[in-house]
Scaffold this motif. Structure first.
Motif, PDB file in Angstrom:
ATOM      1  N   ASP B 160       0.851  -1.187   0.000  1.00  0.00           N
ATOM      2  CA  ASP B 160       0.000   0.000   0.000  1.00  0.00           C
ATOM      3  C   ASP B 160       0.883   1.233   0.000  1.00  0.00           C
ATOM      4  O   ASP B 160       1.903   1.283   0.692  1.00  0.00           O
ATOM      5  N   GLY B 162       0.643   5.188   0.921  1.00  0.00           N
ATOM      6  CA  GLY B 162      -0.208   6.169   1.583  1.00  0.00           C
ATOM      7  C   GLY B 162      -0.106   6.028   3.082  1.00  0.00           C
ATOM      8  O   GLY B 162       0.717   5.276   3.606  1.00  0.00           O
ATOM      9  N   ARG B 163      -0.950   6.763   3.755  1.00  0.00           N
ATOM     10  CA  ARG B 163      -0.920   6.777   5.221  1.00  0.00           C
ATOM     11  C   ARG B 163      -1.967   5.824   5.769  1.00  0.00           C
ATOM     12  O   ARG B 163      -3.083   5.761   5.249  1.00  0.00           O
ATOM     13  N   THR B 164      -1.630   5.107   6.801  1.00  0.00           N
ATOM     14  CA  THR B 164      -2.635   4.285   7.475  1.00  0.00           C
ATOM     15  C   THR B 164      -2.900   4.885   8.850  1.00  0.00           C
ATOM     16  O   THR B 164      -2.033   5.556   9.428  1.00  0.00           O
ATOM     17  N   THR B 181      -7.069   7.526   1.974  1.00  0.00           N
ATOM     18  CA  THR B 181      -6.935   6.821   0.692  1.00  0.00           C
ATOM     19  C   THR B 181      -5.589   6.108   0.628  1.00  0.00           C
ATOM     20  O   THR B 181      -4.569   6.632   1.068  1.00  0.00           O
ATOM     21  N   LEU B 182      -5.638   4.916   0.090  1.00  0.00           N
ATOM     22  CA  LEU B 182      -4.410   4.157  -0.123  1.00  0.00           C
ATOM     23  C   LEU B 182      -4.369   3.706  -1.577  1.00  0.00           C
ATOM     24  O   LEU B 182      -5.412   3.418  -2.166  1.00  0.00           O
ATOM     25  N   GLU B 184      -2.996   0.641  -3.765  1.00  0.00           N
ATOM     26  CA  GLU B 184      -2.402  -0.689  -3.635  1.00  0.00           C
ATOM     27  C   GLU B 184      -1.788  -1.069  -4.975  1.00  0.00           C
ATOM     28  O   GLU B 184      -2.460  -1.012  -6.010  1.00  0.00           O
ATOM     29  N   ILE B 276      -2.875  11.309  -3.065  1.00  0.00           N
ATOM     30  CA  ILE B 276      -1.726  11.088  -2.183  1.00  0.00           C
ATOM     31  C   ILE B 276      -0.598  12.004  -2.619  1.00  0.00           C
ATOM     32  O   ILE B 276      -0.281  12.087  -3.811  1.00  0.00           O
ATOM     33  N   GLU B 300       2.462  11.646   3.805  1.00  0.00           N
ATOM     34  CA  GLU B 300       2.047  10.240   3.740  1.00  0.00           C
ATOM     35  C   GLU B 300       3.116   9.316   3.167  1.00  0.00           C
ATOM     36  O   GLU B 300       3.215   8.145   3.525  1.00  0.00           O
ATOM     37  N   THR B 342       4.671   5.835   4.224  1.00  0.00           N
ATOM     38  CA  THR B 342       5.224   4.858   3.276  1.00  0.00           C
ATOM     39  C   THR B 342       6.590   5.354   2.842  1.00  0.00           C
ATOM     40  O   THR B 342       6.735   6.513   2.445  1.00  0.00           O
ATOM     41  N   ASN B 364       9.200   0.474   2.227  1.00  0.00           N
ATOM     42  CA  ASN B 364       7.983  -0.276   1.885  1.00  0.00           C
ATOM     43  C   ASN B 364       8.055  -0.781   0.453  1.00  0.00           C
ATOM     44  O   ASN B 364       7.511  -1.832   0.133  1.00  0.00           O
ATOM     45  N   ARG B 430       4.391  -7.176   2.636  1.00  0.00           N
ATOM     46  CA  ARG B 430       4.184  -6.109   3.628  1.00  0.00           C
ATOM     47  C   ARG B 430       4.907  -6.456   4.933  1.00  0.00           C
ATOM     48  O   ARG B 430       5.422  -5.589   5.622  1.00  0.00           O
TER      49      ARG B 430
END
Lengths: 514, 463
Positions: B160, B162-164, B181-182, B184, B276, B300, B342, B364, B430
């Protein structure tokens, strides 16, 4: 003239090469020259047409470079792979200067400079070929102990005392090891040399080479392993010296092949492709291979990773119990690769009842494998040996199990260093293939298979070697290895190879401060 | 079983005969002219065609260096006049980092889409700088899954971007915040900006097309956005140049790091919260601090850019990506904010193994550039930079062919990534991020094994 030179001189030349009698499986050293017309050496000697056949060169060369085998005055093309090169100019038998016509010229062989790689340098290849031909310690112009990898065995060295104890004689030094150290009722098998042959399967390797390995192991009272391609019936006469390997594909694994073996080896992983399965290409799956593996001709055969019947350490114990019940007289070996926690794996192998934990480091292997795996996955054997040895000592079980190391053991010096780091013995593979003429071109999997006729099932290519030649080359190499090992032990002042185990105090490392 | 990510490969033979390593030449006179010359019995059938090639092909030398090097003919020649030689042009390929071996193996993968395989063990040095001073771990028993031949069929390579959220919170049974928003992507590799010397012909377009074909993304300069922009990441070298209008349709944009980058980033996010916004910063000795600052400010995605050899910038004693990424990752972990950002590592990713190792060190995902150019047959000879003619005419490469070569390379990288993950017993990439427990570092192994026996090393070891 020393023994090596005498052996070289006694080698028949190319014109009339008698076929030696190899019908007996004996450890006697006999000349086994290269099967190629031009063996590759470090130097090249050229005889120009101005030669007047005065035979001066034949008379003075002690290395057998120049010869006139028929006694008719004709001098055959120089066997220049035996030449020691420019150092000879300091002696009285330097043919280049001695030639009255100036017809001889000496150059470094350009092909030699393209040989080998960091681990198996051209010197190590040529030294192994020399051992396989003569059965003796290689000539001193070839570096026969270390390669050029810049680490591991190539940076370790022995701290020899200035003078070995006077009461040790070379002929009294023992090189045998006991493979069953447990206090159980299984046979106390001893082998005469602290090494045995690694698994090479029928299918990946020429049956003649496999038979040569089996016969050589028989002659030297040691072992070789079937690999996972099944137990070929032509190996049965040598069954007292053959390990049945039980690998994940279970190809050719049956009760009778387990019961036939003095040692059964469970292969969990292998250094060439740690954590990965095997893959025999469809082209190599000939009718005979398919019959051995109980498979369909021409299909690619995959060995899964790992055993799909082993999910846990308990399953591992059950696995060994299975073999143990099918063959109550077999010693049990578990072949594993070298993860970071190899020490715990080794203890697990011990606790499950094995007699041998065989740790296979990441840089070795003979068969084709993904380059990414060979280079990157699992640790080199040099680190793993002492880690396992120390851990087993700490657990108080070191003297009940054998640690056998493999994966990058190229020379007797590597073997001795591995033992000094804590192994009981080693397993070799690539060194045997080099003795049979492998040049490490790495194309084992290409087209019809090995262009040198060693790792192939192609009916035409396998004609390139004979069983007797393979046997003698390996018998010779074993003899040279033993001589070199004894020399190391003698210089260290040790009377047996078992006394060397774990003697890290005898080792130094070139990258560390004194 | 759900549909599995797969990179379709098909052969894409080279347009120009690749520079080979080994060849067989006559090095002496006195050929006997044997009717059945040993070269004619070449196992690979290679020299049987030699006479025809001599007539038909202008690059005869290019042909002879395609030899497999088994030495059989050299050793069987009646007069011993044959010898094996290393192609001097091969020795000149690339540089100290992009070695001739790396270039040849990349060509092979771009042509076939297959994993490079060879026999008889590993022949390289014991260890080396950078990525060559670490090994990945393996597991004897534990596997990602028991299904399938190798257990690799279920391994996920998706990541992924972006930010979680650090955690989920609920009120009255409903989440109090919606996850950001991510994006993938199915494989932890994106394509970096095509370096300047290669910005010619159809190369940039082909890189974008290849990214699109296999579901990855390509970073492109912000002023060169093509019409089909589904898989691109516009990069703005000056943050102020970034279009702030909400109609910028790119799912992700990238801003070069600058003193005011955070304010521009916030402004972009306000206009288009679903977009993003990544920040691209040079990797320097201060990068770990910058990573913490930017993450705390809400950035992010951060891409740390190393030089082409994977070394950090602005240092008199530069470190390799291996060590810098570990430091950055470690700093974020210590601050408890690692999962909020990320990290992308770029520069010096030359092989599939480098991608896996960079992720182990804390990234990542990675961005690649030069390997894509090598896939297009580039020899890294630098002729173009000197104003000379490109020996493989890269300016006129056909897009279809270029896309196929890049896709093949990624197909081979993907399979190699699966091999490494499978061996490690890891089921998704991941989980590999920062998982140094699944690797072994040269300095640690030396210290724990040889250090106990021999004391102190003479040299500084590691990267």
């Amino acid at each position: 003239m020393n023994a090596a030179q005498a052996a070289v001189l006694s080698t028949p030349t190319e014109k009339k090469r008698p076929t030696p009698d190899y019908s007996e499986v004996s450890r006697a050293v006999r000349p086994a020259p290269s099967r190629y017309r031009n063996e590759i050496g470090k130097f090249s000697i050229h005889r120009a047409s101005t030669c007047i056949r005065c035979r001066r060169c034949v008379e003075i060369c002690p290395y057998g470079v120049h010869s006139s085998p028929d006694g008719d005055g004709l001098i055959v093309r120089p066997q220049d792979y035996r030449c020691i090169g420019f150092d000879c100019s300091n002696t009285e038998h330097y043919c280049i200067e001695a030639c009255p016509q100036g017809a001889l010229s000496l150059l470094r062989n350009p092909a030699f400079d393209t040989l080998g790689d960091c681990r198996w340098t051209g010197d190590l290849l040529a030294a192994t070929w020399a051992m396989a031909e003569t059965g003796r310690i290689p000539p001193s112009h070839l570096e026969s102990e270390i390669g050029n990898s810049g680490g591991g065995f190539d940076r370790l060295y022995f701290r020899y005392p200035d003078h070995p104890p006077a009461d040790i004689r070379r002929e009294d030094i023992s090189t045998e090891i006991l493979l069953n150290k447990r206090k159980d009722t299984r046979p106390k098998i001893k082998i005469d040399v602290p090494w045995y042959g690694g698994g090479m399967s029928f299918g990946s390797t020429n049956i003649r080479a496999l038979l040569g390995r089996s016969r050589s192991a028989t002659a030297w009272n040691t072992f070789t392993s079937t690999g996972e391609g099944g137990y070929h019936e032509r190996l049965i006469p040598y069954s007292d010296h053959i390990i049945t390997q039980v690998a994940t594909g279970l190809f050719g694994v049956r009760e009778d092949t387990i019961q036939r073996a003095p040692i059964v080896e469970l292969k969990y992983a292998q250094g060439a492709k740690p954590g990965l399965g095997g893959h025999l290409l469809g082209d190599k799956n000939t009718p005979e291979v398919a019959r051995m593996r109980e498979a369909v001709v021409g299909t690619s055969l995959f060995s899964p990773f790992p055993f799909h019947s082993v999910y846990s350490i308990e399953d591992h114990k059950k696995h060994l119990d299975w073999i143990s019940h099918v063959n109550p007289r077999a010693l049990l070996s578990a072949k594993v690769s070298t993860p970071a926690d190899i020490d715990m794996v080794a203890v697990g192998v011990y606790c499950a009842g094995a007699h041998i934990v065989h740790i296979d480091g990441s840089y070795g292997g003979t068969g084709a494998a993904p380059n990414i795996a060979k280079k990157n996955i699992a640790m080199p054997i040099e680190y793993a040996i002492n880690q396992v040895h120390r851990f087993l000592l700490g657990e108080g079980v070191r003297d009940e199990i054998n640690v056998i190391a493999s994966g990058g053991i190229r020379t007797p010096a590597d073997m001795a260093k591995a033992i000094a780091l804590g192994a009981d013995g080693v397993v070799i593979g690539t060194a045997e293939l080099v003795a049979l003429g492998c040049v490490r071109c790495g194309c084992c999997e290409s087209g019809r298979g090995c262009a040198r006729g060693i790792c192939t099932t192609d009916t035409e290519l396998l004609e390139m070697v004979t069983i007797d030649w393979c046997t003698q080359r390996l018998v010779n190499m074993y003899n040279a290895w033993r001589e070199m090992l004894i020399d190391i032990l003698y210089r260290l002042g040790l009377d047996s190879v078992t006394a060397l185990r774990g003697r890290t105090d005898l080792l130094g490392h070139l990258d560390y401060e004194e | 079983m759900p549909a599995k990510y797969h990179i379709h490969t098909e052969p894409a033979p080279p347009r120009f005969r690749p520079v080979g390593k080994l060849g067989i030449v006559d090095w002496r006179e006195d050929c006997a002219g044997c009717h059945n010359c040993v070269k004619k019995s070449c196992v690979y059938g290679f020299y049987r065609k030699e006479a025809d090639i001599l007539h038909d092909e202008p690059g005869y030398l290019d042909y002879i260096y395609q030899c497999k090097g088994c030495l059989t003919c050299v050793q069987n020649c009646t007069k011993g006049i044959l010898t094996r030689v290393v192609n001097p042009e091969y020795m000149q390929l690339g540089d100290s980092y992009y070695t001739p071996d790396i270039i040849l193996t990349t060509w092979f993968q771009a042509e076939t889409g297959k994993i490079p395989v060879s026999g008889s063990g590993y022949g390289g040095p014991f260890s080396g700088p950078g990525f060559d001073s670490m090994w990945t771990d393996m597991s004897e028993i534990v596997r990602p899954t028991r299904d399938g031949i190798h257990g690799r069929e279920y391994i996920s390579t998706s990541v992924d971007i972006g930010r979680t959220l650090p955690y989920l919170s609920f009120q009255d049974g409903q989440p109090t915040a919606s996850p950001p928003t991510l994006i993938e992507i199915p494989f932890p590799v994106i394509f970096d900006v095509v370096p300047e010397p290669w910005q010619k012909g159809a190369i940039c377009y082909s890189v974008i097309r290849a990214a699109s074909e296999i579901g990855l993304m390509a970073i492109v300069p912000g002023d060169e956005i093509p019409a089909e922009s589904g898989h691109i990441i516009p990069l703005y070298r000056n943050a102020e140049d970034a279009p702030t209008s909400a109609d910028n349709s790119a799912a992700m944009v990238m801003l070069a790091d600058s003193p005011n980058v955070v304010s521009v980033q916030k402004s972009l996010k306000e206009k288009n919260p679903d977009q993003i916004v990544a920040v691209r910063a040079p990797a320097t000795p201060k990068s770990h601090k910058r990573a913490v600052e930017l993450t705390r400010e809400g950035v992010e995605v951060i891409q740390f850019d190393f030089d082409p050899h994977g070394m950090e910038h602005e240092s008199s004693d530069p470190r390799h990506l291996r060590d810098v990424m570990r430091e950055i990752h470690g700093a974020l972990v210590r601050e408890g904010i690692r999962d909020e950002v990320t990290l992308i590592a770029s520069g010096g990713i030359a092989l599939a193994e480098h991608a896996a190792k960079a992720i182990i060190c804390g990234a990542n995902l990675v961005a690649v550039d030069i390997p894509l150019m090598v896939a297009l047959e580039c020899r890294l000879c630098g002729e173009c930079e000197r104003g000379e003619i490109c020996p493989v005419d890269l300016a006129r490469i056909e897009p279809e062919y270029a896309v196929r070569r890049i896709v093949n390379l990624m197909g081979a990288w993907y399979n190699q990534m699966l091999e490494m993950l499978g061996a490690m017993g890891i089921r998704e990439v991941r989980r590999l991020r920062g998982e140094t427990g699944r690797s072994m570092f040269f300095e640690d192994l030396e210290r724990d094994n040889f250090g106990r026996l021999f004391g102190k090393r003479k040299d500084r070891i590691g990267a």
